[in-house]
Design an enzyme around this catalytic site. Structure first.
Site, PDB file in Angstrom:
ATOM      1  CD  GLU A 128      43.945  94.201  -3.983  1.00 16.26           C
ATOM      2  OE1 GLU A 128      45.033  93.641  -4.172  1.00 16.26           O
ATOM      3  OE2 GLU A 128      43.619  95.245  -4.558  1.00 16.26           O
ATOM      4  CD  GLU A 180      47.684  97.797  -3.565  1.00 15.30           C
ATOM      5  OE1 GLU A 180      48.506  98.007  -4.460  1.00 15.30           O
ATOM      6  OE2 GLU A 180      47.634  96.733  -2.921  1.00 15.30           O
TER       7      GLU A 180
END
Ligand code: GAL
Length: 994
Positions: A291, A200
């Protein structure tokens, strides 16, 4: 990026007629040529095109979950977890690697003990699971410092940027861990198919922005160490960051993390921009969601993981999961629908929103490896995807324009997915327009099929979509040689067995469904109490209408339809024995099927006497065994086999912890008059690179002295002026931390902790008349280190937020100086002692420094005392006992340590150690966790175990554990591989321990 094939032609988008209500939308002109198959030019085993990945040239859907090996420190349990995942139909697992525990001392990387990754690679390979490695260097993961090592807290330079000192810091780790991953790549016969760079890398503290040099260098570092499989990254949202990796993707947590409101969904939980973002940023690669919410973490003071399991339960998997697979966003690759993140304490606490010991996540498989209901729901999705290759080349046709489409019901949204390569099959994903509603909607579905336009159900009546539900209706779906022209009931799996297409169709209990099949045969109900209505449609197609309730089996020609309600559908397993496909109904868990000389050998786990229905080629099932035991089989009227396996779950004696002999010792000798802290670390740094500039004459951040975990103790020596009235001190420890303060041997007070304060300033009054002018004193402060903050926002260096003393002063005497400060945490600091149990196992309590928590320590000279009797005043007591277990092999009986809440004298915290491994931190006044699973392998199920407990009473009235017991959380007959005890080195005299 090199193109293996360059043939490329335009996708002619279907002409869509989105009129009001019943528009007929189906174009058969959507043609796509062979799109370019791409690779990174370093290998050609893992390749991709714009639809999906290929492995060894075979197009496949990667569908999987997340497992963190460092949270399950028993290597021989990995296979159990992988097999459970595999049985859902999933084929891939992603895993984080936690830099901080591998390189706790800069330059010294260790894979000792549970940190060894090789057993994880080996178990995945054995189970037939592909791996996506996620070595960071930053991982987030609700892990202390987001995975960064503690020494990062005093290392200069902005981390998560192209800063040279950060580069120098991670290079050794990436080389070493990258090498291990490289050795286990699919190109070398291993299970690793993808490697994720960073995590991320999606937001930056102003004025910094996406640092492409860092991205490039990190990617190159992986390549330089021999990573040849594609490199990926997971943008936090589909915002187009770090798209220079091979196959970019993103994350999604539609139900967020408020487990305390587990049934509250937002009306538009997932933004409908995923597909368009994919087209905008990376149209030529698969749309990958790396995810996707499989559960939720829960923090100190939270509502507990069972509530997270509701927030992300079966409804969520259907209402959100199915939609993401095919509706809102459409994804070719999904990880993390199952987030099996077994955890043990190891102080993997995030702060601020700090999470507690367990990281069960409310996922499909619990922390102690039990299967939640949502596991079985997930299996329906996994098995369906595994048998539905058409999905791989589908394209959504009406994203953003789905409300009321195909149903005419504005309360519903329907997305049409067309297989633009096979050019035959279509899925219609129906969901609630307002995802938060619980009310059911009635509808009919108007679609174009190979026999023309059809309104489903064609025999009459209507379909139903419950609140928070979602469905995939099928059109022109081929199951073996059976052509399903449409089906409102969903497919859980199908196989062709002995020339018959066995198709499992399911719906909610009592729902009306209709399936239309090209057939010349007349359907007969061969089993079950359900009835069917039929109607001939054009083109030799027969519509069959039924209610999904229980199990009804219908035969027509070479097709066998199982019409199932959801509860029945949950019970079916699709197994592969080499080239033979088998379907079995029954069993808590089926792991494998093997055929040898006409005998079908099944393995699995049972929690009660179980009836099976076995659908297998007759030549392969002349005899059937289950876990090696012969089953008595009989044939049903329609040719399948039934058998019963009786299960007796042996009773085991679980020791009663309250009746054991317990020993007790004081673990806070530091406050006794003649205690010497000469061996402690001298606090002498006068400057720090820490973004939080020190305000004290010497830097009182524990990290600067190599202490990054557990309890920290400070000692301040001073000479009184005589006018001091109180000591004011601001201590930082992370959310839910506590601190206690003593003047010499006198307890002054505590901050007992709450969920809001990561630091707290307390004022602690001195007893009147004690501080006479010129008298020498020492202040002792005991504090908790709950882990470092994460570093979610890049370039924030938030993980460096200090743990320790931020400021102090003497009330009534501004001139009082501290002559010397001393600090200790775990013995050895970054030169931690216990290489087997790793750097986060021990903190700085006297008991821990001495190794009292370890098996084999001789406590004969200690007094008798139980943690349920506790201690009578503020301080820290340490308790030890041992007990035997004798659990037979062939069962899986997970055991937990359980406490109950003390309401009198509630302010205390306890740490539990099992055979030397820290397995729980219980904060009575904050909670919520009271039950702490300890896996077999840490617990010796056939031998003696040592249980040790620290108890820190934060108030003068002392504290005791209310109750304490060992409890079984399940009784399961199991075919899991036998467990090898993790090494649990015994106590030996610790050199230099103080
Ligand atoms: C993601 C992150 C993961 C984990 C997750 C929440 O944003 O990539 O590491 O923190 O959120 O459980």
């Amino acid at each position: 990026m090199r193109y293996l094939a360059t043939l490329y032609s335009l996708l002619c988008l279907a002409t869509l007629a989105f009129g009001s209500g019943r528009s007929i939308i189906r174009s058969r002109q959507a043609t796509v040529s062979l799109d370019s198959i791409q690779s990174n030019g370093l290998q050609n085993i893992v390749t991709w095109d714009k639809y999906s990945f290929f492995i060894n040239g075979k197009r496949l859907m990667l569908f999987g979950g997340e497992v963190h090996p460092y949270r399950l420190p028993v290597a021989s349990l990995y296979l159990d977890v992988f097999q459970k995942i595999k049985s859902t139909g999933m084929n891939v697992v992603s895993f984080y690697v936690f830099w901080g525990i591998l390189e706790p001392k800069r330059g010294e990387i260790s894979f000792e003990g549970f940190r060894n990754l090789q057993p994880f690679f080996d178990a995945a390979k054995k189970a037939g699971i592909y791996l996506v490695a996620r070595p960071g260097p930053y991982i987030n993961a609700e892990t202390t410092a987001g995975g960064f090592p503690g020494w990062g807290s005093y290392t200069a330079g902005l981390w998560r940027t192209s800063n040279q000192s950060y580069f120098d810091a991670y290079t050794g780790y990436i080389k070493t861990v990258g090498q291990k991953i490289a050795d286990n790549q699919i190109t070398k016969g291993g299970p690793v198919i993808l490697v994720q760079s960073e995590n991320e890398y999606s937001s930056w503290k102003s004025p910094y922005a996406e640092d492409k040099q860092y991205e490039q260098r990190l990617k190159q570092a992986f390549i330089d160490v021999g990573i040849t499989v594609p490199i990926t990254t997971n943008d936090a949202h589909p915002n187009g960051h770090y798209t220079s990796v091979d196959v970019w993707g993103y994350d999604s947590y539609p139900n967020n993390f408020d487990c305390s409101h587990p049934t509250t969904w937002s009306a538009a939980a997932v933004p409908e921009n995923f597909w368009s973002a994919h087209l905008q940023y990376t149209p030529n690669i698969p749309n990958a969601v790396y995810e996707f919410q499989g559960g939720a973490f829960d923090g100190w003071g939270g509502s507990g993981y069972e509530t997270c399991a509701i927030l992300t339960g079966s409804d969520f998997e259907r209402g959100m999961g199915l939609s993401i697979i095919s509706g809102w966003s459409f994804s070719d690759m999904i990880l993390s629908l199952l987030q099996e993140r077994n955890c043990h304490v190891y102080d993997l606490f995030e702060s601020l929103h700090g999470v507690y010991t367990s990281y069960d996540y409310g996922s499909a498989i619990t922390e102690d490896r039990r299967l939640r209901d949502k596991y079985y729901e997930l299996k329906l999705i996994g098995q369906f995807l595994a048998v539905s290759p058409a999905y791989l080349t589908m394209r959504p046709q009406n994203i953003g324009s789905s409300q009321g489409k195909f149903t005419g019901n504005q309360a519903l949204k329907t997305t049409q997915l067309l297989d633009v390569v096979g050019n035959q099959t279509a899925f219609y994903v129906v969901r609630q327009t307002d995802a938060s509603l619980n009310s059911a909607q009635k509808y009919t579905l108007t679609v174009s099929t190979s026999i023309g336009n059809v309104i489903i159900p064609s025999i009459g009546g209507s379909l139903t979509l419950n609140g928070k539900d979602s469905k995939i209706h099928l059109v022109d779906y081929l199951a073996g040689t059976t052509a399903l022209v449409y089906s409102s009931a969903e497919i859980s799996t199908w196989e062709t067995i002995d020339g018959k297409d066995v198709i499992l169709l399911y719906g909610g209990t009592g729902e009306l469904h209709e399936t239309a099949i090209k057939t010349s045969s007349t359907p007969t109900v061969v089993s079950g109490s359900g009835t069917i209505k039929t109607k001939s449609l054009s083109g030799g197609v027969l519509a069959i209408q039924y209610i999904t309730s229980g199990q009804t089996v219908v035969q027509l020609g070479n097709t066998v339809l199982y019409l199932l309600d959801r509860a029945n559908a949950y019970q079916f397993w699709s197994l592969q024995a080499d080239t033979t496909s088998i379907i079995v109904k029954g069993g808590y868990l089926l792991r494998s099927a093997k055929v040898e000389g006409g005998t079908l050998a099944l393995t699995g786990d049972l929690n009660s006497t179980t009836s099976f229905e076995i659908i297998a080629p007759s030549a392969a099932s002349q005899k059937v065994t289950f876990n090696g035991v012969n089953l008595e089989i009989s044939k049903t009227a329609y040719g399948t086999l039934t058998a019963k396996k009786s299960v007796t779950l042996p009773d085991v004696k679980i020791p009663d912890l309250t009746t054991l002999t317990w020993k007790k010792a004081d673990s806070l000798p530091e406050i006794s008059t003649n205690y010497s802290d000469a061996a402690w670390t001298t606090v002498n740094r006068t400057s720090s690179i820490n973004p939080t500039a020190p305000t004290t004459p010497v830097v009182l951040y524990a990290g600067e002295y190599g202490y990054h975990t557990g309890n920290i103790l400070w000692r301040a020596h001073f000479t009184a002026t005589g006018s001091e009235t109180a000591f004011k001190v601001k201590v930082s420890g992370g959310a839910a931390f506590a601190h206690s303060v003593w003047l010499d041997s006198t307890f002054l007070g505590s901050w007992e902790g709450d969920v809001l304060h990561a630091n707290y300033e307390g004022t602690y009054s001195f007893p009147a008349g004690r501080l006479t002018q010129g008298s020498a004193h020492v202040i002792t402060i005991l504090q908790d280190h709950m882990g470092y903050e994460e570093d979610g926002q890049s370039a924030s260096d938030k993980f460096k937020s200090p743990r320790g003393i931020l400021s102090y002063s003497f009330e009534g005497s501004s001139g009082t100086k501290i002559d010397s400060w001393k600090v200790t945490g775990n013995l050895g600091g970054e030169n931690y002692i216990d290489k087997t149990r790793g750097p986060l196992n021990e903190g700085g309590l006297y008991a821990e420094r001495q190794g009292w928590h370890l098996p084999g320590f001789d406590d004969a000279s200690w007094v008798a005392g139980k943690p349920t009797e506790g201690l009578a005043s503020a301080g820290v007591a340490f308790f030890r006992t041992s007990f035997d277990l004798n659990v037979p092999v062939g069962v899986d009986y997970p055991i937990s340590i359980a406490a109950t809440n003390s309401t009198t004298n509630p302010y205390y915290r306890a740490q539990f150690y099992v055979n030397g491994y820290q397995f729980g931190k219980y904060i009575n006044s904050i909670g919520p966790q009271k039950v702490f699973p300890v896996p077999q392998g840490i617990l010796n199920y056939q031998g003696t175990n040592t249980l040790a407990i620290s108890l820190w009473a934060a108030k003068a009235t002392g504290a005791r554990l209310d109750t304490l017991k060992l409890q079984l959380t399940a009784k399961i007959e199991s075919a899991m591989q036998s467990i090898i005890l993790q090494p649990a080195p015994a106590w030996s005299q610790r050199k230099g321990a103080y």
